[in-house]
Design an enzyme around this catalytic site. Structure first.
Site, PDB file in Angstrom:
ATOM      1  N   SER A  85      10.116 -64.388  45.821  1.00  0.00           N
ATOM      2  CA  SER A  85      10.959 -63.713  44.960  1.00  0.00           C
ATOM      3  C   SER A  85      11.180 -64.431  43.890  1.00  0.00           C
ATOM      4  CB  SER A  85      12.268 -63.217  45.473  1.00  0.00           C
ATOM      5  OG  SER A  85      12.001 -62.420  46.784  1.00  0.00           O
TER       6      SER A  85
ATOM      7  N   LYS B  70      12.010 -56.225  42.920  1.00  0.00           N
ATOM      8  CA  LYS B  70      12.950 -56.929  43.824  1.00  0.00           C
ATOM      9  C   LYS B  70      14.170 -57.693  43.342  1.00  0.00           C
ATOM     10  CE  LYS B  70      13.853 -59.495  47.424  1.00  0.00           C
ATOM     11  NZ  LYS B  70      13.044 -60.638  48.077  1.00  0.00           N
TER      12      LYS B  70
ATOM     13  N   LYS C 139      19.671 -67.845  43.656  1.00  0.00           N
ATOM     14  CA  LYS C 139      18.654 -67.639  42.788  1.00  0.00           C
ATOM     15  C   LYS C 139      18.065 -66.680  42.213  1.00  0.00           C
ATOM     16  CE  LYS C 139      15.020 -67.514  44.743  1.00  0.00           C
ATOM     17  NZ  LYS C 139      13.907 -66.563  45.117  1.00  0.00           N
TER      18      LYS C 139
END
Length: 292
Positions: free
Chosen positions: A94, A169, A237
């Site tokens: 990701s 995502k 993140k």
């Protein structure tokens, strides 16, 4: 197929195992030595990402962040050094949608194809081969790799061109973070009001508020099982990607920013490596009351 798999952590290890179980020849590489159970099943421990790329037709990467993908692909002894025409690089990490497009262009210049295919479902989904897989790239590359995806996941969607999988995502991580926050608020409220949070969760599971997050992460909050799972530092993140991309697009994500601040608070108290359901700890601190 001859498949390469780089990154054998909480997610990558079971995903790679499913490919071996399906009969594929697997060449693996990890920063530390690959798990012995994979080697016992027949996985071949390659000396570098470049060696993985030389031996495999499809090279899968599953590493934590954008700089990690860049290093694996283009660093010394990286995947790029072993690529040739007709091979397919599949990044299931990701990472940044912008960087993804840059990486894909470099890979294409070497004659290979590129799919971004991040996943959702966490460690549970990885072990059960029930991951949701969001894919960006060409139809042809997708159809070639789809049989591999089907050994690792259930809901597999070609969202669009390169970068579309990573965009999906990021949207997923926004929704997951905000739903975790909502479940945490509800359970903290119920517990502080004197209700049994386990009974409240049970009641809510039968109504419109039900969700996979209420089911799994609500239970984690009540039972205090905060071993990851999916670490807070990784969700931080992902929300950084969401917020930086939103700024570039001129989009306001006010509740995403709030969820990130709650993750930041838990991380500041030593919880960066806890499961992301531990976001509840920030709300508990402000309420002066634990859910459990």
């Amino acid at each position: 197929m001859n498949v390469g798999f780089i990154g054998l952590g909480i997610m990558g290890r079971p995903m790679a195992g499913h490919l071996i179980d399906a009969g594929h020849t697997l060449f693996v590489h990890n920063r530390s030595k690959p798990a012995q159970d994979l080697l016992d099943k027949g996985a071949v421990d390659a000396g570098s990402p470049a060696e993985v790329a030389r031996k495999a037709d499809v090279i899968i990467t599953m590493v934590p962040d954008t700089p990690d993908v860049e290093k694996v692909l283009f660093g010394k002894d990286g995947v790029a050094e072993g690529l040739s025409a007709g091979k397919i690089v599949v990044d299931m990490s990701s990472i940044s949608p912008v960087a993804t497009k840059e990486f894909a262009a470099k890979v294409a210049a070497l004659g290979a194809d590129y799919l971004d295919a991040p996943v959702s479902g966490g460690e549970v989904g990885a072990k059960a081969a029930s991951l949701t897989i969001m894919v960006g790239g060409s139809d042809a590359a997708f159809e070639t790799v789809k049989p591999l995806f089907e050994k690792m996941g259930k809901n597999i969607t070609l969202v669009g061109g390169v970068g579309a999988g990573q965009t999906a995502k990021v949207a997923n991580q926004i929704i997951v973070a905000l739903t975790i926050e909502a479940v945490a608020e509800g359970l903290v409220f119920a517990a502080k009001a004197g209700a049994d949070p386990a009974k409240v969760r049970q009641a809510l599971m039968g109504g419109l508020a039900t969700s996979r997050i209420l089911e799994v992460h609500g239970e984690r909050m009540i039972k205090r099982t905060f071993d990851p799972g999916f670490r807070i530092e990784l969700h931080q993140k992902d929300l950084n990607l969401a917020l930086s991309s939103a700024r570039a697009l001129g989009v306001s994500l006010p509740n995403t920013a709030t969820a990130q601040e709650l993750f930041n608070a838990v991380s500041a108290h030593g919880g960066a490596k806890l499961d992301h359901s531990a976001l509840v700890k920030a709300l508990e601190l402000m309420a002066g009351h634990d859910v459990a």
